[in-house]
Design an enzyme around this catalytic site. Structure first.
Site, PDB file in Angstrom:
ATOM      1  N   CYS A   9       0.826  -1.201   0.000  1.00 56.01           N
ATOM      2  CA  CYS A   9       0.000   0.000   0.000  1.00 56.01           C
ATOM      3  C   CYS A   9       0.864   1.255   0.000  1.00 56.01           C
ATOM      4  O   CYS A   9       2.064   1.201   0.252  1.00 56.01           O
ATOM      5  CB  CYS A   9      -0.877   0.015   1.243  1.00 56.01           C
ATOM      6  SG  CYS A   9      -1.856  -1.475   1.422  1.00 56.01           S
ATOM      7  N   GLY A  36      -0.576   0.384  -4.948  1.00 49.60           N
ATOM      8  CA  GLY A  36      -1.844  -0.259  -4.651  1.00 49.60           C
ATOM      9  C   GLY A  36      -2.921   0.293  -5.544  1.00 49.60           C
ATOM     10  O   GLY A  36      -3.107   1.500  -5.627  1.00 49.60           O
ATOM     11  N   ASN A 110       0.377   1.027   5.809  1.00 45.62           N
ATOM     12  CA  ASN A 110       1.120   0.219   4.840  1.00 45.62           C
ATOM     13  C   ASN A 110       1.951  -0.789   5.619  1.00 45.62           C
ATOM     14  O   ASN A 110       2.732  -0.395   6.482  1.00 45.62           O
ATOM     15  CB  ASN A 110       2.028   1.128   3.998  1.00 45.62           C
ATOM     16  CG  ASN A 110       3.015   0.351   3.122  1.00 45.62           C
ATOM     17  OD1 ASN A 110       4.100   0.825   2.847  1.00 45.62           O
ATOM     18  ND2 ASN A 110       2.641  -0.834   2.696  1.00 45.62           N
ATOM     19  N   GLY A 111       1.765  -2.043   5.291  1.00 46.12           N
ATOM     20  CA  GLY A 111       2.527  -3.082   5.991  1.00 46.12           C
ATOM     21  C   GLY A 111       1.622  -4.238   6.344  1.00 46.12           C
ATOM     22  O   GLY A 111       0.521  -4.355   5.819  1.00 46.12           O
ATOM     23  N   TYR A 253      11.800  -4.004  -6.924  1.00 45.19           N
ATOM     24  CA  TYR A 253      10.591  -3.925  -7.727  1.00 45.19           C
ATOM     25  C   TYR A 253       9.609  -2.824  -7.339  1.00 45.19           C
ATOM     26  O   TYR A 253       9.109  -2.107  -8.193  1.00 45.19           O
ATOM     27  CB  TYR A 253       9.869  -5.279  -7.669  1.00 45.19           C
ATOM     28  CG  TYR A 253       8.502  -5.252  -8.300  1.00 45.19           C
ATOM     29  CD1 TYR A 253       8.343  -5.320  -9.674  1.00 45.19           C
ATOM     30  CD2 TYR A 253       7.360  -5.116  -7.509  1.00 45.19           C
ATOM     31  CE1 TYR A 253       7.078  -5.262 -10.258  1.00 45.19           C
ATOM     32  CE2 TYR A 253       6.095  -5.067  -8.086  1.00 45.19           C
ATOM     33  CZ  TYR A 253       5.971  -5.143  -9.457  1.00 45.19           C
ATOM     34  OH  TYR A 253       4.735  -5.079 -10.023  1.00 45.19           O
ATOM     35  N   SER A 294       9.602  -1.984 -14.875  1.00 42.69           N
ATOM     36  CA  SER A 294      10.368  -2.191 -13.644  1.00 42.69           C
ATOM     37  C   SER A 294      11.809  -2.628 -13.906  1.00 42.69           C
ATOM     38  O   SER A 294      12.682  -2.391 -13.072  1.00 42.69           O
ATOM     39  CB  SER A 294       9.651  -3.198 -12.743  1.00 42.69           C
ATOM     40  OG  SER A 294       9.275  -4.334 -13.478  1.00 42.69           O
ATOM     41  N   ASP A 356      14.613  -9.073 -16.175  1.00 38.02           N
ATOM     42  CA  ASP A 356      13.405  -8.767 -15.400  1.00 38.02           C
ATOM     43  C   ASP A 356      13.796  -8.733 -13.928  1.00 38.02           C
ATOM     44  O   ASP A 356      14.873  -9.211 -13.543  1.00 38.02           O
ATOM     45  CB  ASP A 356      12.292  -9.785 -15.656  1.00 38.02           C
ATOM     46  CG  ASP A 356      10.901  -9.222 -15.292  1.00 38.02           C
ATOM     47  OD1 ASP A 356      10.821  -8.067 -14.818  1.00 38.02           O
ATOM     48  OD2 ASP A 356       9.898  -9.930 -15.497  1.00 38.02           O
ATOM     49  N   ASP A 357      12.904  -8.163 -13.101  1.00 37.18           N
ATOM     50  CA  ASP A 357      13.288  -7.986 -11.694  1.00 37.18           C
ATOM     51  C   ASP A 357      13.072  -9.222 -10.846  1.00 37.18           C
ATOM     52  O   ASP A 357      13.792  -9.433  -9.873  1.00 37.18           O
ATOM     53  CB  ASP A 357      12.517  -6.799 -11.090  1.00 37.18           C
ATOM     54  CG  ASP A 357      11.034  -6.949 -11.290  1.00 37.18           C
ATOM     55  OD1 ASP A 357      10.402  -7.660 -10.515  1.00 37.18           O
ATOM     56  OD2 ASP A 357      10.512  -6.375 -12.263  1.00 37.18           O
ATOM     57  N   CYS A 444      15.475  -6.236   5.129  1.00 39.61           N
ATOM     58  CA  CYS A 444      14.780  -7.504   5.351  1.00 39.61           C
ATOM     59  C   CYS A 444      14.956  -8.313   4.071  1.00 39.61           C
ATOM     60  O   CYS A 444      14.606  -7.850   2.980  1.00 39.61           O
ATOM     61  CB  CYS A 444      13.286  -7.271   5.616  1.00 39.61           C
ATOM     62  SG  CYS A 444      12.384  -8.838   5.718  1.00 39.61           S
TER      63      CYS A 444
HETATM   64  P1  AMP Z   1       5.271 -14.155 -11.817  1.00 40.79           P
HETATM   65  O1  AMP Z   1       4.536 -14.055 -13.086  1.00 40.79           O
HETATM   66  O2  AMP Z   1       4.373 -14.678 -10.721  1.00 40.79           O
HETATM   67  O3  AMP Z   1       6.512 -14.961 -11.877  1.00 40.79           O
HETATM   68  O4  AMP Z   1       5.672 -12.679 -11.387  1.00 40.79           O
HETATM   69  C1  AMP Z   1       6.801 -12.047 -11.874  1.00 40.79           C
HETATM   70  C2  AMP Z   1       6.464 -10.718 -12.512  1.00 40.79           C
HETATM   71  O5  AMP Z   1       5.635  -9.924 -11.664  1.00 40.79           O
HETATM   72  C3  AMP Z   1       7.706  -9.907 -12.757  1.00 40.79           C
HETATM   73  O6  AMP Z   1       7.615  -9.429 -14.079  1.00 40.79           O
HETATM   74  C4  AMP Z   1       7.669  -8.779 -11.754  1.00 40.79           C
HETATM   75  O7  AMP Z   1       8.019  -7.545 -12.362  1.00 40.79           O
HETATM   76  C5  AMP Z   1       6.265  -8.730 -11.262  1.00 40.79           C
HETATM   77  N1  AMP Z   1       6.178  -8.731  -9.796  1.00 40.79           N
HETATM   78  C6  AMP Z   1       7.005  -9.239  -8.888  1.00 40.79           C
HETATM   79  N2  AMP Z   1       6.547  -9.089  -7.647  1.00 40.79           N
HETATM   80  C7  AMP Z   1       5.366  -8.481  -7.753  1.00 40.79           C
HETATM   81  C8  AMP Z   1       4.371  -8.050  -6.823  1.00 40.79           C
HETATM   82  N3  AMP Z   1       4.509  -8.252  -5.534  1.00 40.79           N
HETATM   83  N4  AMP Z   1       3.282  -7.429  -7.296  1.00 40.79           N
HETATM   84  C9  AMP Z   1       3.123  -7.220  -8.597  1.00 40.79           C
HETATM   85  N5  AMP Z   1       4.010  -7.624  -9.531  1.00 40.79           N
HETATM   86  C10 AMP Z   1       5.117  -8.244  -9.123  1.00 40.79           C
END
Ligand code: AMP
Length: 487
Positions: A9, A36, A110-111, A253, A294, A356-357, A444
């Site tokens: 959030c 959010g 937030n948290g 991210y 990202s 990708d991140d 963390c």
């Molecule tokens: P996934 O498809 O489940 O492997 O999610 C990975 C993708 O979602 C990556 O492209 C990230 O940029 C993005 N991502 C990672 N963590 C989050 C998050 N908590 N909320 C939204 N997007 C995320």
């Protein structure tokens, strides 16, 4: 309810005599929209009464001119929400409004509180009646009923008993508070507005859009109060004994690239992650692309450090929300296609490094790779600017079960095969921390390392606070809410 990893959030607060606080909060929340996208709300104080409007949806959809005009006052707090505890219904939209110790009080959070269930049961036993299913109300009710002659004494009770992550903005008739948990897990900063007011925001990018000058971050365990006499600070249970533990995933991210966290700008930190990744996982290729937005900075960092040219190979439709922010897996899968479009002219016949991140469930990456291959890419070398996510987060990112995390149960080679990449490289934890630029031991890292900051329930169900009636309510979205609420 499909358990899933969810967005965190954004919180905001402002005390600015002579200003239209609701409007400035609207702009602040707009800048925090990436934190959010499920619901948003603004509470204002005109000095005598609090006014609140909160609803499901995006900030700009919720707040029309007319709505903002109904929110009078020069102090306000605001919130953008994606649920971590409590399901996605209107009644859980924040800020929450309740009777505080000295009159009406609104609170935005937030948290995620780890021991919310226990604390809630305790409060219920003492006759407290809850109107929402959120951990935020647990904090708010505790603050309202805690014994003590001052807010500081009440904050001390809350800080001693509440375990987990909380950045709060709180509005009373005559003051705005910002509170950060003793470990500083989520970010929160203070800005000075045109010399005659203050703002609080989850991220510094919100200050920039308002023309507010960054003053400093709220310290772990600190309560900052702003009223007509200016700013006062206190540490109700003392100043932190150790370094703060800001969520590492904020750097990877969550945070906007133009925000500062712990004194470091996110964009160059992500470039350093990319550069570090190229040292840890070099490969021969023709171009480097990032998954927008990202991973753009990291892809540029990878390209600069490796000498492989950077290119834009995927165009993102900016009006499609984050793939994650979808109610179910089927929509999430379709979301990838709705969100990205490959540029054949750039990609065809190329060996491509794709940065990708993160890989969380493993939904996005194989779809992107299939898209790239269809566009004529000959080799895909996937590079991720974080270690494998192996453990659920209990501090504000809702990764409901470990079972969902592809990194928890598969080797890197198995994941490579699953996503159909020619090679796959994750940035090491050391490399990720190094790239943040803020030194070791200040983060963390639980979702990567399993080293939680506190005792955590093994599988926290985000609906845990709801009981059966809560589940029923969830199946009837949009439970009525008194809007706007005037106290
Ligand atoms: P996934 O498809 O489940 O492997 O999610 C990975 C993708 O979602 C990556 O492209 C990230 O940029 C993005 N991502 C990672 N963590 C989050 C998050 N908590 N909320 C939204 N997007 C995320």
């Amino acid at each position: 309810m499909i358990p899933s990893l969810r967005e965190k959030c954004g919180v905001f607060g402002i005390f600015a005599p002579g200003e239209d606080a609701a409007r400035l909060t609207f702009f602040g929340l707009h800048a925090l929209q990436h934190r959010g996208q499920e619901s948003a709300g603004i509470a204002t104080s005109d000095g005598e009464r609090l006014h609140l409007y909160a609803d499901m949806g995006l900030v700009a959809q919720i707040f029309s001119e007319r709505r903002l005009a109904g929110l009078a006052g020069h102090s306000a707090i605001g919130h953008t929400r994606y649920s971590t505890t409590g399901s996605s219904v209107q009644v859980n939209a924040q800020p929450l409004l309740l009777d505080g110790p000295d009159g009406p009080m609104a609170i935005a959070h937030n948290g995620n509180v780890v021991n919310a269930e226990l604390l809630r049961a305790d409060l219920v036993e003492h006759g407290v009646e809850f109107t929402t299913t959120t951990d935020t109300e647990v904090i708010a009710q505790m603050l309202a009923v805690s014994p003590g002659d001052s807010m500081d004494e009440r904050f001390a009770t809350v800080m001693r008993r509440v375990s987990g992550a909380y950045c709060l903005t709180i509005l009373t008739r005559d003051a705005v508070y910002a509170v950060r948990d003793p470990l500083g897990i989520r970010p929160l900063c203070i800005g000075r507005l045109n010399g005659h007011g203050y703002v609080f925001a989850s991220e510094s990018c919100a200050l920039d859009h308002l023309g507010a000058e960054f003053v400093r971050e709220v310290e772990p365990g600190e309560v900052v109060r702003i009223d007509a006499n200016g700013l006062t600070s206190s540490f109700p249970i003392g100043r932190g004994a150790g370094p703060q533990k800001l969520c590492l995933f904020e750097y990877i991210y969550f945070a906007r690239p133009d925000s500062y966290l712990d004194g470091e700008r996110i964009y160059p930190a992500r470039m350093r992650m990319g550069a570090e990744l190229s040292r840890e996982h070099p490969v021969e290729a023709d171009i480097v692309i990032g998954v927008p937005d990202s991973a753009t900075a990291a892809a540029i960092g990878y390209a600069q450090a490796s000498g492989i040219p950077y290119a834009e190979g995927l165009v993102k439709n900016r009006y499609v929300g984050r793939t994650f922010i979808q109610p179910d897996q089927r929509l999430r899968e379709q979301g990838v296609q709705l969100k990205f479009n490959p540029l054949r002219e750039i990609l065809e016949g190329k060996r491509v490094v794709v940065v990708d991140d993160s890989i969380v469930r493993g939904t996005t990456t194989p779809r992107i790779i299939a898209m790239l291959r269809k566009a004529g890419v000959t080799e895909v070398h996937m590079r991720i600017t974080s270690p494998p996510i192996q453990y659920p987060c209990f501090y504000g990112v809702d990764m409901a079960t470990r079972a969902e995390l592809i990194g928890a149960h598969n080797s890197v080679e198995q994941i490579r095969a699953h996503i159909d990449a020619d090679s796959l490289g994750y940035l090491s934890l050391e490399g990720t921390v190094l790239a943040t630029g803020v030194g070791e031991g200040r983060h963390c890292t639980a979702c990567f390392s399993g080293q939680y900051l506190s005792e955590v329930p093994l599988e926290l169900d985000k609906l845990v606070l709801e009981g059966e009636s809560g589940r029923d309510r969830h199946s009837v979205p949009g439970a009525p809410r008194r809007i706007p609420v005037r106290v």
